[in-house]
Design an enzyme around this catalytic site. Structure first.
Site, PDB file in Angstrom:
ATOM      1  N   ASN A   1      86.812  47.788  29.016  1.00  0.00           N
ATOM      2  CA  ASN A   1      85.959  48.695  28.177  1.00  0.00           C
ATOM      3  C   ASN A   1      84.630  48.325  28.802  1.00  0.00           C
ATOM      4  O   ASN A   1      83.188  48.898  28.732  1.00  0.00           O
ATOM      5  CB  ASN A   1      85.773  48.254  26.978  1.00  0.00           C
ATOM      6  CG  ASN A   1      84.827  48.857  25.964  1.00  0.00           C
ATOM      7  OD1 ASN A   1      83.764  48.288  25.743  1.00  0.00           O
ATOM      8  ND2 ASN A   1      85.254  50.374  25.805  1.00  0.00           N
ATOM      9  N   VAL A   2      84.312  46.667  29.015  1.00  0.00           N
ATOM     10  CA  VAL A   2      82.765  46.077  29.343  1.00  0.00           C
ATOM     11  C   VAL A   2      82.807  46.950  31.203  1.00  0.00           C
ATOM     12  O   VAL A   2      81.520  46.887  31.534  1.00  0.00           O
ATOM     13  CB  VAL A   2      82.238  44.849  29.289  1.00  0.00           C
ATOM     14  CG1 VAL A   2      81.297  44.025  29.855  1.00  0.00           C
ATOM     15  CG2 VAL A   2      82.598  44.351  28.056  1.00  0.00           C
TER      16      VAL A   2
ATOM     17  N   TRP B   1      83.770  48.780  32.858  1.00  0.00           N
ATOM     18  CA  TRP B   1      83.658  50.542  32.664  1.00  0.00           C
ATOM     19  C   TRP B   1      82.254  51.445  32.091  1.00  0.00           C
ATOM     20  O   TRP B   1      81.749  52.096  32.902  1.00  0.00           O
ATOM     21  CB  TRP B   1      84.731  51.058  31.737  1.00  0.00           C
ATOM     22  CG  TRP B   1      84.650  52.576  31.122  1.00  0.00           C
ATOM     23  CD1 TRP B   1      85.321  53.374  32.040  1.00  0.00           C
ATOM     24  CD2 TRP B   1      84.175  53.705  30.114  1.00  0.00           C
ATOM     25  NE1 TRP B   1      85.093  54.730  31.780  1.00  0.00           N
ATOM     26  CE2 TRP B   1      84.530  54.335  30.335  1.00  0.00           C
ATOM     27  CE3 TRP B   1      84.101  52.772  28.677  1.00  0.00           C
ATOM     28  CZ2 TRP B   1      84.026  55.667  29.188  1.00  0.00           C
ATOM     29  CZ3 TRP B   1      83.553  53.728  27.540  1.00  0.00           C
ATOM     30  CH2 TRP B   1      83.177  54.874  27.921  1.00  0.00           C
TER      31      TRP B   1
ATOM     32  N   LYS C   1      83.224  35.570  14.353  1.00  0.00           N
ATOM     33  CA  LYS C   1      83.989  36.014  15.754  1.00  0.00           C
ATOM     34  C   LYS C   1      85.230  35.463  14.612  1.00  0.00           C
ATOM     35  O   LYS C   1      85.705  34.831  14.590  1.00  0.00           O
ATOM     36  CB  LYS C   1      83.995  35.132  16.999  1.00  0.00           C
ATOM     37  CG  LYS C   1      84.715  35.881  17.856  1.00  0.00           C
ATOM     38  CD  LYS C   1      83.216  36.502  18.600  1.00  0.00           C
ATOM     39  CE  LYS C   1      83.797  37.599  19.828  1.00  0.00           C
ATOM     40  NZ  LYS C   1      82.502  37.881  20.822  1.00  0.00           N
TER      41      LYS C   1
ATOM     42  N   ASP D   1      86.787  43.256  20.674  1.00  0.00           N
ATOM     43  CA  ASP D   1      86.099  41.951  21.963  1.00  0.00           C
ATOM     44  C   ASP D   1      87.023  42.244  22.769  1.00  0.00           C
ATOM     45  O   ASP D   1      88.175  44.071  22.713  1.00  0.00           O
ATOM     46  CB  ASP D   1      86.124  40.421  20.886  1.00  0.00           C
ATOM     47  CG  ASP D   1      85.849  40.278  22.077  1.00  0.00           C
ATOM     48  OD1 ASP D   1      84.680  39.790  22.561  1.00  0.00           O
ATOM     49  OD2 ASP D   1      86.098  39.525  22.784  1.00  0.00           O
TER      50      ASP D   1
END
Ligand code: 2IT
Length: 446
Positions: free
Chosen positions: A239-240, A242, A125, A165
């Site tokens: 984004n997630v 959505w 990450k 992310d």
């Protein structure tokens, strides 16, 4: 033999002021310690200690110029946690809350999540404390350029493959990929989440939200219950969230909330039309980080500075950021009769919230299982890049569905409890994810 307290005391001593990392390690350690203690090979190879330490960490300076001609300085990071199962793989987060401890927790979680996907990916990450809120396109571009000027030294398609992310979407991936390509003169799969015209996979933008809904559908089915007709609360509007609202609607459920740092909106009819989904994208693209305009546009109620967990629902999907749902929120959800909580953000629930759900026998899916669809399609993007081919969206979606099904099945297999109707998804995900990594460590020696 490991004693949990002694092991955790050591982790705490070695990682001072990194509470999220300690929280994530504790959650895994608690659930796998019996498996480790019962396996002499794991004990002998010290797999617990080895997995509590990242392989390496890069910390670097990111200098860039803002629109006023002023020089700005941020801090960039890449945590290469484990490449036991494949190249380091995991997103890049641009958010003011980013610290080394945040990224270590995310990279740790990513290692087990990627293991669960069945695809050959290690865990990593990265990110920066850069705050995209209110920044112009030029500022974002200059920041991304500068960030990649340094990051490119440490990554590569067979070494470490970053993606997006929070705060990093297709635009930022584009600027970073463009920089990498210019510096290396290589067109490779070094990043995922690329644009579809230049090596990206179809369905990648939707994948995390779609995957969480596929997983949730299986949770519900396993209880002999039906997904269609369920009322759902979602947090976040990026984004997630959505992807999640689109798939939930398609599967016949009704999502009645989305939220931002400014509060939440309650849309009792459901966030269920193309117009509303497009508006979510427009809100995100505006870089203002607020959800209130949705309420004005669609004539629904906005609750400033409140969280959506006070709305009565059957299922809750935290889709924003770690520890966004606390013990009190969990109690409210339970009092209102919630049946399923699906952590779609990474570690979206505090340890206290998780205990509340467990006590109330609410079925709880941890992020590393439920949100693995995003990185799974990143893995499929890597496959397509290696083959120099791109699959149709139906093919990617079908593979995503199968992967989420497989993750659900491994959680069920390792997460059985004495109560046949209650599955401990945390235990199931941790044991299944851990075993693969631990066995590979044994296979490879040291
Ligand atoms: O948390 C996550 O799994 C992601 N941000 C996706 C990472 C990836 O490499 O696609």
């Amino acid at each position: 033999m490991y004693q949990l307290d002694a092991f955790m005391a050591d982790v705490e001593r070695k990682n001072p002021a990194q509470p999220e990392f300690i929280q994530a390690v504790r959650e895994v350690a608690e659930t796998i310690i019996d498996v480790v203690n019962e396996n002499p090979a794991y004990l002998y190879a010290k797999v617990m200690e080895r997995l509590a330490e990242p392989d390496r960490i890069f910390i670097f300076k990111v200098e860039w110029e803002d629109d006023n001609g002023e020089v700005q300085v941020n801090r960039g990071y890449r945590v290469q946690y484990s490449n036991v199962l494949g190249p380091y793989k995991g997103g890049i987060r641009f958010h003011p809350s980013v610290t080394l401890g945040t990224l270590k927790f995310l990279a740790f979680e990513q290692t087990f999540k990627n293991s669960l996907t069945t695809l050959p990916m290690g865990g990593g990450k990265g990110g920066s404390d850069f705050n995209p809120k209110g920044k112009s396109d030029g500022e974002i571009r200059r920041f991304c350029r500068s960030f990649m000027m340094e990051l490119q030294k440490y990554i590569g398609p067979e070494t470490d493959v970053p993606a997006g992310d929070i705060g990093v979407g297709a635009r930022e991936i584009g600027y970073m990929y463009g920089t990498y390509k210019r510096l290396r003169d290589e067109h490779t799969g070094v990043l995922t989440g690329k644009g579809r015209n230049w090596g990206g996979s179809l369905i990648r933008p939707e994948a995390t939200g779609f995957g969480a809904m596929y997983f949730a559908e299986d949770m519900v089915r396993t209880q002999g219950d039906t997904f269609a007709g369920k009322t759902i609360s979602v947090s976040g509007f990026g984004n997630v969230a959505w992807g999640a609202v689109m798939k939930a609607t398609e599967l016949g459920a009704r999502v009645v909330t989305i939220s931002g740092p400014d509060g939440y909106i309650h849309d009792p009819d459901g966030v269920n039309t193309q117009e509303k989904w497009n508006y979510m994208l427009a809100l995100r693209a505006s870089n203002n980080d607020i959800v209130e305009p949705y309420a004005e546009k669609f004539g629904v109620e906005f609750f400033p500075n409140r969280k959506p967990w006070e709305v009565k629902v059957d299922m809750a999907f935290p889709c924003a950021i770690q520890n966004e749902l606390d013990g009190e929120d969990a109690q409210t959800l339970v009092a209102n009769g919630v049946r399923y909580v699906v952590e779609t953000s990474n570690m979206g629930c505090t340890a206290e919230a998780v205990q509340v759900f467990k006590k109330a026998k609410v079925l709880f899916a941890p992020g590393k299982a439920a949100n693995a669809g995003g990185v799974a399609v990143s893995g499929l993007e890597m496959t397509q890049n290696s083959m120099k081919l791109s699959w149709l969206s139906e093919e990617v979606d079908e593979r995503l569905k199968q992967i989420m099904k497989a993750i659900h099945a491994s959680c069920v297999a390792s997460g059985k409890t004495e109560d046949s109707s209650y599955i401990d998804y945390i235990k199931g995900a941790n044991i299944a994810g851990f075993k693969k990594v631990a066995d590979a460590i044994l296979d490879m020696g040291y």
